[in-house]
Design an enzyme around this catalytic site. Sequence first.
Site, PDB file in Angstrom:
ATOM      1  N   ASP A   6     102.408 -11.080 -17.695  1.00 45.01           N
ATOM      2  CA  ASP A   6     102.448 -11.517 -19.092  1.00 45.01           C
ATOM      3  C   ASP A   6     102.878 -10.322 -19.941  1.00 45.01           C
ATOM      4  O   ASP A   6     102.092  -9.415 -20.193  1.00 45.01           O
ATOM      5  CB  ASP A   6     101.075 -12.028 -19.531  1.00 45.01           C
ATOM      6  CG  ASP A   6     100.998 -12.345 -21.013  1.00 45.01           C
ATOM      7  OD1 ASP A   6     102.054 -12.640 -21.619  1.00 45.01           O
ATOM      8  OD2 ASP A   6      99.893 -12.275 -21.583  1.00 45.01           O
ATOM      9  N   ASN A   9     103.871  -7.976 -26.804  1.00 49.88           N
ATOM     10  CA  ASN A   9     104.458  -6.957 -27.666  1.00 49.88           C
ATOM     11  C   ASN A   9     103.770  -5.609 -27.521  1.00 49.88           C
ATOM     12  O   ASN A   9     104.400  -4.570 -27.724  1.00 49.88           O
ATOM     13  CB  ASN A   9     104.395  -7.412 -29.128  1.00 49.88           C
ATOM     14  CG  ASN A   9     105.370  -8.525 -29.417  1.00 49.88           C
ATOM     15  OD1 ASN A   9     106.572  -8.360 -29.300  1.00 49.88           O
ATOM     16  ND2 ASN A   9     104.847  -9.688 -29.787  1.00 49.88           N
ATOM     17  N   ASP A 110     103.924 -17.214 -24.512  1.00 53.16           N
ATOM     18  CA  ASP A 110     102.464 -17.105 -24.414  1.00 53.16           C
ATOM     19  C   ASP A 110     101.773 -18.290 -25.064  1.00 53.16           C
ATOM     20  O   ASP A 110     100.755 -18.780 -24.571  1.00 53.16           O
ATOM     21  CB  ASP A 110     101.980 -15.791 -25.028  1.00 53.16           C
ATOM     22  CG  ASP A 110     102.501 -15.554 -26.440  1.00 53.16           C
ATOM     23  OD1 ASP A 110     103.451 -16.239 -26.878  1.00 53.16           O
ATOM     24  OD2 ASP A 110     101.956 -14.649 -27.114  1.00 53.16           O
ATOM     25  N   ARG A 111     102.345 -18.791 -26.159  1.00 54.27           N
ATOM     26  CA  ARG A 111     101.715 -19.904 -26.870  1.00 54.27           C
ATOM     27  C   ARG A 111     101.850 -21.209 -26.084  1.00 54.27           C
ATOM     28  O   ARG A 111     100.906 -22.012 -26.018  1.00 54.27           O
ATOM     29  CB  ARG A 111     102.300 -20.019 -28.264  1.00 54.27           C
ATOM     30  CG  ARG A 111     102.122 -18.723 -29.066  1.00 54.27           C
ATOM     31  CD  ARG A 111     102.829 -18.737 -30.387  1.00 54.27           C
ATOM     32  NE  ARG A 111     102.060 -19.486 -31.383  1.00 54.27           N
ATOM     33  CZ  ARG A 111     102.478 -19.643 -32.640  1.00 54.27           C
ATOM     34  NH1 ARG A 111     103.634 -19.133 -33.031  1.00 54.27           N
ATOM     35  NH2 ARG A 111     101.723 -20.320 -33.487  1.00 54.27           N
ATOM     36  N   THR A 187      83.729   5.227 -47.991  1.00 57.18           N
ATOM     37  CA  THR A 187      85.089   4.732 -47.774  1.00 57.18           C
ATOM     38  C   THR A 187      85.256   4.062 -46.418  1.00 57.18           C
ATOM     39  O   THR A 187      85.845   2.972 -46.312  1.00 57.18           O
ATOM     40  CB  THR A 187      86.101   5.884 -47.910  1.00 57.18           C
ATOM     41  OG1 THR A 187      86.013   6.418 -49.225  1.00 57.18           O
ATOM     42  CG2 THR A 187      87.526   5.405 -47.658  1.00 57.18           C
TER      43      THR A 187
END
Length: 260
Positions: A6, A9, A110-111, A187
């Site tokens: 697989d 990105n 992948d979807r 912060t």
Amino acid sequence: MLLAIDAGNTNVVFALVEKGAIRARWRIATDPRRTGDEYAVWINQLLALEGLSMTDVDAVIIATVVPRALHNLQVLAQKYFKVDAYVAGRAPVEWGIVLDVQAPETVGADRAINAIAAHAEFPGDLIVIDFGTATTFDHVDYSGAYKGGIIAPGINLSLDALVSAAAKLPRIAIAAPASASVIGRNTEDQMLIGVFWGYVAMMEGLVARMRREIGRPAKVIATGGLAVLFHEKTDLFDAIAPDLTINGLARLYERSIASQ
């Protein structure tokens, strides 16, 4: 033994699948320039750690959302595993599900694979959330058809954008805030609250809107590395399926081979 790959990105995941069960999995940073020879050196060592060799792999299937990475992975399969790799979405391993969207050819591999696996594992309408470079929300209806969804920036991508655009903000790691308070006193806490709880609010809001539009009960299935982290702080998910994409690849391969 099947080697399922697989290529996303951010990472490429390699998994050995034997009789439908995942025997081992490894990941490496995605780099389209990485050659088949480089992959081979890396994976040969990992196979050896499992007491295996390249000759134990008799089939390879690849899903990728990075077109430039595909050729070198195909070279890996041909040169070192002595097989032609199957490519998800291409004959003979076509999807076998309805992609009910305006441009089916643009649906990420992948979807589509997640839709196949989710429908096989869970009944009824589903909303599949995949935490990756982007976070995707996909509607798979009760018949198994892919109906479309949403693409949102991944949480790490959002954090990177915030830090790179604001000179005085420090880089922080994604984690669940230690306190239940949403009013930060420094912060770093304020950033973590904004990113983490902001992301939870985004997910809950989008899922609520999707459910209203679907008009039927829809279970939420989460996959990807950050699913467990968010699951600890929200009751949004009905199930966590960390290996959804690899299981979908294995199912796609088995179904395609059986039909030949």
